[in-house]
Enzyme design. Structure first.
Site, PDB file in Angstrom:
ATOM      1  N   TYR A 140      18.625 -12.589  37.088  1.00  0.00           N
ATOM      2  CA  TYR A 140      17.314 -13.555  36.842  1.00  0.00           C
ATOM      3  C   TYR A 140      16.867 -13.539  35.542  1.00  0.00           C
ATOM      4  O   TYR A 140      16.122 -14.542  35.217  1.00  0.00           O
ATOM      5  CB  TYR A 140      16.365 -12.942  37.633  1.00  0.00           C
ATOM      6  CG  TYR A 140      16.596 -13.156  39.213  1.00  0.00           C
ATOM      7  CD1 TYR A 140      17.551 -14.098  39.710  1.00  0.00           C
ATOM      8  CD2 TYR A 140      15.810 -12.652  40.264  1.00  0.00           C
ATOM      9  CE1 TYR A 140      17.806 -14.248  40.919  1.00  0.00           C
ATOM     10  CE2 TYR A 140      16.026 -12.883  41.544  1.00  0.00           C
ATOM     11  CZ  TYR A 140      17.206 -13.436  42.011  1.00  0.00           C
ATOM     12  OH  TYR A 140      17.690 -13.796  43.365  1.00  0.00           O
ATOM     13  N   LYS A 186      28.041  -3.712  44.168  1.00  0.00           N
ATOM     14  CA  LYS A 186      29.200  -4.525  44.546  1.00  0.00           C
ATOM     15  C   LYS A 186      30.152  -3.961  43.422  1.00  0.00           C
ATOM     16  O   LYS A 186      30.918  -4.565  42.572  1.00  0.00           O
ATOM     17  CB  LYS A 186      29.132  -6.055  44.449  1.00  0.00           C
ATOM     18  CG  LYS A 186      30.241  -6.829  44.784  1.00  0.00           C
ATOM     19  CD  LYS A 186      30.463  -6.646  46.389  1.00  0.00           C
ATOM     20  CE  LYS A 186      31.587  -7.645  46.612  1.00  0.00           C
ATOM     21  NZ  LYS A 186      32.132  -7.233  48.269  1.00  0.00           N
ATOM     22  N   ASP A 218      27.642  -6.512  50.848  1.00  0.00           N
ATOM     23  CA  ASP A 218      28.094  -7.386  51.873  1.00  0.00           C
ATOM     24  C   ASP A 218      28.186  -6.533  53.406  1.00  0.00           C
ATOM     25  O   ASP A 218      27.706  -6.780  54.230  1.00  0.00           O
ATOM     26  CB  ASP A 218      29.429  -7.862  51.732  1.00  0.00           C
ATOM     27  CG  ASP A 218      30.425  -6.940  51.239  1.00  0.00           C
ATOM     28  OD1 ASP A 218      30.145  -5.923  50.904  1.00  0.00           O
ATOM     29  OD2 ASP A 218      31.584  -7.500  51.004  1.00  0.00           O
ATOM     30  N   ASP A 242      16.677  -9.200  46.554  1.00  0.00           N
ATOM     31  CA  ASP A 242      16.114 -10.525  46.956  1.00  0.00           C
ATOM     32  C   ASP A 242      16.631 -10.755  48.309  1.00  0.00           C
ATOM     33  O   ASP A 242      16.026 -11.265  49.236  1.00  0.00           O
ATOM     34  CB  ASP A 242      16.490 -11.606  45.851  1.00  0.00           C
ATOM     35  CG  ASP A 242      15.629 -12.911  46.129  1.00  0.00           C
ATOM     36  OD1 ASP A 242      14.958 -12.992  47.082  1.00  0.00           O
ATOM     37  OD2 ASP A 242      15.740 -13.638  45.295  1.00  0.00           O
ATOM     38  N   ASP A 246      14.814 -10.087  52.500  1.00  0.00           N
ATOM     39  CA  ASP A 246      14.734 -11.162  53.575  1.00  0.00           C
ATOM     40  C   ASP A 246      15.467 -10.980  54.762  1.00  0.00           C
ATOM     41  O   ASP A 246      14.887 -11.265  55.699  1.00  0.00           O
ATOM     42  CB  ASP A 246      14.883 -12.335  52.741  1.00  0.00           C
ATOM     43  CG  ASP A 246      14.074 -12.946  51.943  1.00  0.00           C
ATOM     44  OD1 ASP A 246      12.990 -12.290  51.729  1.00  0.00           O
ATOM     45  OD2 ASP A 246      14.139 -14.092  50.963  1.00  0.00           O
TER      46      ASP A 246
END
Length: 364
Positions: A140, A186, A218, A242, A246
């Site tokens: 970001y 990852k 994942d 992020d 959620d």
């Protein structure tokens, strides 16, 4: 004495923010602590008045405070603005300006709401974990970034210092919980994740009493849904945090139930994870419990008043156990109440529990 910079923001942020501050005042009074609340504009309402979503005046109030409380920002009214002037831009600027690098998102199942989730009861029973998201680095904020007619590009980059400081917080929080950290990355594909994993392993040497395991992002997304009880503290980067926070939020049944804290070396910001919900703004329908729970986190992390934090959470649990519900959590039945009614019930339950525990007027 503690100073709070209160930024209600837009939409339902104003309603749930006012509920949070009302609870904070009652709690402070019972624990014999003085609160000074300084209310300022942020987001769309700030743009309307000052031409910027985050004014220098508001930022200075945050610098002068012991804690910042944010309601919510945004709304359809401001969607056509340039990205740097949208209400959401205020959040990125505020996080960066205050150095808020650690975002704490609890995923806790309140027993009275266990049937509100789309997941089975046996999957959710006793779920209580934290997603700890690095907040000021990663993709970001990495440079270079941009797009043209043929390409779009962003840069995911982390320094050793950035990974070390968030990792130390993860292990420190885990020490006060169930002593288990799951670092999510990852590393099988991304060099930056290989670097992240190496640094986490190095820091772990100073926290050998805490269990550490690594998990690909994942798989972590799948495991949060399949077996969330396995987690205690999930440590991860900005982008992955992020997404995972959620996912974790939705296993609880409603975004209206979840608080958050964003911590830095010197400053801290507390906010519910939900948005400004302009469709119900001003209708006294919003669920204030995430904001009230955020106040509990504020008393715990910024004011070091763990007992006050515990009593707020007990008051929320009792309110739900007694069957009171706002519209967003009515799917399991119960007594429908408004934002202000829910707030008053929580306050009364807090006062009752406070006296039941023989605290009288608590003196620090």
């Amino acid at each position: 004495m503690y100073k709070i910079a209160f930024l209600p923001g837009d939409g339902i942020g104003i309603e749930v923010g006012n509920s949070a501050m009302k609870v904070a005042k009652v709690v402070a009074e019972h624990f014999n602590v003085e609160l000074i609340i300084n209310e300022k504009l942020i987001g769309g309402c700030s743009y309307d008045k000052f031409g910027t979503p985050l004014s220098d005046e508001t930022l200075q109030a945050c610098y002068d405070a012991d804690a910042v409380f944010l309601g919510a920002v945004g709304g359809t009214k401001w969607e056509s603005l340039p990205h740097n002037l949208k209400p959401e831009a205020a959040l990125l600027k505020l996080r960066k300006a205050l150095g808020l690098f650690a975002n704490i998102r609890p995923a806790k199942i309140y027993k009275p709401l266990i049937d509100s989730s789309t997941l089975k009861r046996e999957v959710l029973e006793n779920v209580d974990f934290i997603v700890l998201r690095e907040l000021t680095g990663g993709i970001y904020f990495g440079e270079p970034r941009g797009f043209n007619e043929n390409h779009g590009y962003n840069t995911m980059v982390y320094s050793k210092e950035e990974v070390e400081r968030i990792t130390r917080i993860a292990f420190s929080i885990a020490r006060e919980r169930n002593k288990k950290v799951t670092s999510v990355d990852k590393a099988n594909v991304l060099e930056v994740s290989q670097f992240w994993r190496n640094v986490v392993n190095q820091v772990h040497k100073d926290f050998s009493d805490v269990e550490l395991n690594h998990m690909y992002v994942d798989n972590a997304a799948m495991q949060i849904i399949r077996n969330p009880k396995q987690f205690d503290v999930i440590l991860t980067s900005n982008l992955f945090g992020d997404i995972l926070s959620d996912i974790a939020a939705m296993i609880t049944g409603s975004l209206g139930m979840l608080p958050s804290a964003s911590l830095g070396t010197k400053y801290a910001l507390y906010e519910p994870v939900h948005g400004s919900a302009p469709d119900i703004a001003g209708q006294n329908k919003a669920n204030p419990l995430a904001s009230i729970s955020s106040v509990a986190m504020m008393f715990n992390y910024s004011f070091q008043m763990k007992k006050a934090s515990e009593l707020i959470e007990l008051a929320i649990t009792k309110t739900l156990s007694d069957g009171f519900r706002t519209q967003d959590i009515m799917n399991d039945g119960g007594k429908l109440v408004s934002t202000t009614e829910m707030t008053e019930i929580v306050i009364q339950n807090f006062i009752e529990i406070f006296h039941e525990q023989g605290l009288g007027v608590f003196t620090l």
